[in-house]
Design a protein around this motif. Structure first.
Motif, PDB file in Angstrom:
ATOM      1  N   VAL A 174      20.232 -91.669  12.927  1.00  0.00           N
ATOM      2  CA  VAL A 174      21.136 -91.114  14.109  1.00  0.00           C
ATOM      3  C   VAL A 174      22.190 -89.882  14.358  1.00  0.00           C
ATOM      4  N   PHE A 175      22.576 -90.918  12.918  1.00  0.00           N
ATOM      5  CA  PHE A 175      23.939 -90.372  12.519  1.00  0.00           C
ATOM      6  C   PHE A 175      24.029 -89.495  11.030  1.00  0.00           C
ATOM      7  N   GLY A 176      22.903 -89.538  10.376  1.00  0.00           N
ATOM      8  CA  GLY A 176      22.616 -88.872   9.291  1.00  0.00           C
ATOM      9  C   GLY A 176      21.893 -87.103   8.944  1.00  0.00           C
ATOM     10  N   SER A 177      21.834 -86.765   8.048  1.00  0.00           N
ATOM     11  CA  SER A 177      21.068 -85.820   7.822  1.00  0.00           C
ATOM     12  C   SER A 177      19.151 -85.852   7.645  1.00  0.00           C
ATOM     13  N   PRO A 178      18.538 -84.801   7.153  1.00  0.00           N
ATOM     14  CA  PRO A 178      17.511 -85.218   6.876  1.00  0.00           C
ATOM     15  C   PRO A 178      17.124 -85.601   5.568  1.00  0.00           C
ATOM     16  N   GLU A 179      17.883 -85.014   4.522  1.00  0.00           N
ATOM     17  CA  GLU A 179      18.125 -85.378   3.265  1.00  0.00           C
ATOM     18  C   GLU A 179      18.721 -87.123   3.462  1.00  0.00           C
ATOM     19  N   ALA A 180      19.391 -87.137   3.946  1.00  0.00           N
ATOM     20  CA  ALA A 180      20.195 -88.791   4.100  1.00  0.00           C
ATOM     21  C   ALA A 180      18.456 -89.573   4.489  1.00  0.00           C
TER      22      ALA A 180
ATOM     23  N   LEU B 246      11.812-102.927  12.717  1.00  0.00           N
ATOM     24  CA  LEU B 246      12.419-102.807  13.656  1.00  0.00           C
ATOM     25  C   LEU B 246      13.977-103.056  14.155  1.00  0.00           C
ATOM     26  N   GLU B 247      14.706-102.510  15.055  1.00  0.00           N
ATOM     27  CA  GLU B 247      16.166-103.355  15.057  1.00  0.00           C
ATOM     28  C   GLU B 247      15.767-103.055  16.467  1.00  0.00           C
ATOM     29  N   ASP B 248      16.481-103.960  17.369  1.00  0.00           N
ATOM     30  CA  ASP B 248      16.321-103.620  18.623  1.00  0.00           C
ATOM     31  C   ASP B 248      15.142-103.433  18.991  1.00  0.00           C
ATOM     32  N   GLY B 249      14.549-103.623  18.578  1.00  0.00           N
ATOM     33  CA  GLY B 249      12.817-103.619  19.364  1.00  0.00           C
ATOM     34  C   GLY B 249      12.014-101.801  18.992  1.00  0.00           C
ATOM     35  N   VAL B 250      12.966-100.674  17.697  1.00  0.00           N
ATOM     36  CA  VAL B 250      12.868 -99.763  18.041  1.00  0.00           C
ATOM     37  C   VAL B 250      13.067 -99.557  16.304  1.00  0.00           C
ATOM     38  N   THR B 251      12.418 -98.527  15.937  1.00  0.00           N
ATOM     39  CA  THR B 251      12.220 -97.657  14.894  1.00  0.00           C
ATOM     40  C   THR B 251      12.944 -96.818  14.208  1.00  0.00           C
ATOM     41  N   ALA B 252      13.081 -96.652  13.104  1.00  0.00           N
ATOM     42  CA  ALA B 252      13.988 -95.549  13.242  1.00  0.00           C
ATOM     43  C   ALA B 252      14.178 -94.037  13.808  1.00  0.00           C
ATOM     44  N   LEU B 253      12.489 -94.292  13.642  1.00  0.00           N
ATOM     45  CA  LEU B 253      11.601 -92.977  14.156  1.00  0.00           C
ATOM     46  C   LEU B 253      12.103 -92.444  15.855  1.00  0.00           C
ATOM     47  N   TRP B 254      12.476 -93.805  16.184  1.00  0.00           N
ATOM     48  CA  TRP B 254      12.446 -94.001  18.100  1.00  0.00           C
ATOM     49  C   TRP B 254      13.747 -93.157  18.186  1.00  0.00           C
ATOM     50  N   GLU B 255      14.664 -93.795  17.511  1.00  0.00           N
ATOM     51  CA  GLU B 255      16.334 -93.035  17.144  1.00  0.00           C
ATOM     52  C   GLU B 255      16.996 -91.873  16.605  1.00  0.00           C
ATOM     53  N   ALA B 256      16.112 -91.423  16.162  1.00  0.00           N
ATOM     54  CA  ALA B 256      15.670 -89.858  15.751  1.00  0.00           C
ATOM     55  C   ALA B 256      15.231 -89.419  17.183  1.00  0.00           C
TER      56      ALA B 256
ATOM     57  N   ALA C 261      15.003 -82.999  13.322  1.00  0.00           N
ATOM     58  CA  ALA C 261      14.527 -82.449  11.623  1.00  0.00           C
ATOM     59  C   ALA C 261      14.734 -84.343  11.618  1.00  0.00           C
ATOM     60  N   ASN C 262      15.700 -85.054  11.850  1.00  0.00           N
ATOM     61  CA  ASN C 262      15.801 -86.170  11.329  1.00  0.00           C
ATOM     62  C   ASN C 262      14.318 -86.960  11.189  1.00  0.00           C
ATOM     63  N   ALA C 263      13.676 -86.795  12.204  1.00  0.00           N
ATOM     64  CA  ALA C 263      12.459 -87.198  12.907  1.00  0.00           C
ATOM     65  C   ALA C 263      10.787 -86.883  12.181  1.00  0.00           C
ATOM     66  N   ARG C 264      11.321 -85.587  11.501  1.00  0.00           N
ATOM     67  CA  ARG C 264      10.312 -85.075  11.189  1.00  0.00           C
ATOM     68  C   ARG C 264      10.686 -85.419   9.401  1.00  0.00           C
ATOM     69  N   ALA C 265      11.467 -85.411   8.462  1.00  0.00           N
ATOM     70  CA  ALA C 265      11.797 -86.530   7.321  1.00  0.00           C
ATOM     71  C   ALA C 265      11.484 -87.940   7.393  1.00  0.00           C
ATOM     72  N   LEU C 266      11.526 -88.133   8.591  1.00  0.00           N
ATOM     73  CA  LEU C 266      10.562 -90.163   8.435  1.00  0.00           C
ATOM     74  C   LEU C 266       9.622 -90.106   9.011  1.00  0.00           C
TER      75      LEU C 266
END
Length: 322
Positions: free
Chosen positions: A45-51, A65-75, A82-87
């Motif tokens: 959510v708060f980072g860059s694709p590189e991070a 999962l965190e609170d029922g969702v993945t990092a990709l969901w959050e992106a 861009a973060n979603a594509r990196a994930l």
């Protein structure tokens, strides 16, 4: 030796510096834990694709999962394409069902980047979901960006401004003292003590119903106001609280069905498929969410920001106890 703060001490909102994240990881920072949360979710959510890529290659499960969702969901929810594509490149699954049966990939089909991931055969939005997405795009564009802190409003389905005034037993603002107060409030919203200014609200007819608004206070969301307005229909009340954020309420047929809601926030684990979609379409758009809930199809933001069709004065009384 344990690393203080799991190695993330001092990290705030900004997770975009991939070099800093790499240095911390090499010094022993825990890629799985930050302040009770997951660093990868934070970076999504708060980072860059590189991070994101730096963290994604260090975690045990990129789809944890965190609170029922993945990092990709959050992106996806945060419109960080861009973060979603990196994930996804790191192995995250766009098509894993999560909240309300939605996967991050199918949810993205309703958003601004429907081409975010290659879509498997047979995966699509229903006609109803496509229509909801189109209306959300139209409504948020019509409202645009504006300052809403401290604003209260009630979005009422199926009645016009005149009927809203009748239900509230309100009277037009014609008194010279009230007119002067109104002018000063519009120029300086906190020129008066709120107890003195709560009685004045604006009312405006819009396609689908009407909007009762108060740029400087929470009066339209008071239970007694919502109960009167919602007789035989439904309305959504919103107060953009400067101290605690967006506060929503639902009233139907004179009964408060929901309070302390968070319009414009993210979906929750027990939300229905319809609620998840609405939370995604109107993420960080609380006013649009309130309007859409009541089925109001505003063509612009005049009903919200003014000038309204009419300024009226509410009768004095207790609007907190039904």
């Amino acid at each position: 030796m344990a690393v203080a703060g799991n190695g993330w001490a001092g990290m705030g909102w900004d997770w975009s510096d991939a070099g800093e994240i790499r240095r911390r990881l090499e010094r022993g920072a825990d890629p799985e834990s930050w302040n009770g949360s997951r660093p990868l979710h934070r970076a999504a959510v708060f980072g860059s694709p590189e991070a994101v890529a730096e963290l994604a290659c260090r975690v045990a499960d990129v789809d944890a999962l965190e609170d029922g969702v993945t990092a990709l969901w959050e992106a996806v929810l945060s419109r960080k394409a861009a973060n979603a594509r990196a994930l996804a490149a790191a192995g995250a699954d766009p098509w894993r069902p999560l909240l309300g049966g939605w996967s991050p990939g199918r949810l993205s089909l309703a958003g601004p980047t429907p081409d975010l991931f290659p879509v498997p055969d047979g995966v699509s939005l229903s006609a109803t979901e496509r229509a909801a997405a189109q209306e959300a795009h139209r409504l948020t564009a019509a409202l645009g960006e504006f300052y809403d802190e401290g604003m209260g409003l009630a979005c009422v389905a199926g009645i016009d401004a005149g009927e809203a005034v009748r239900r509230l037993e309100a009277t037009p603002v014609v008194d010279d003292g009230l007119l002067q107060m109104l002018d000063e409030l519009l120029e300086e919203p906190y020129a008066y003590d709120m107890d003195d200014s709560l009685q004045i609200v604006g009312v405006t007819s819009v396609p689908g119903g009407c909007v009762v608004t108060q740029p400087w206070g929470y009066a339209p969301q008071m239970p007694g106001v919502l109960a009167r307005l919602s007789a035989g229909t439904v309305c959504y009340g919103l107060y953009v609280n400067p101290k605690s954020g967006n506060q929503g309420s639902i009233a139907r047929h004179g009964i408060i069905e929901g309070s302390d809601l968070h319009p414009g926030g993210g979906p929750e684990e027990d939300d229905t498929a319809e609620q998840v979609l609405a939370s995604y379409l109107y993420h960080l758009e609380p006013v649009a969410y309130a309007c859409a809930f009541a089925g109001l199809r505003l063509a612009d933001r005049r009903a919200v920001t003014g000038p309204p069709d009419a300024w009226v004065e509410l009768p004095r009384g207790d609007y907190w106890n039904l």
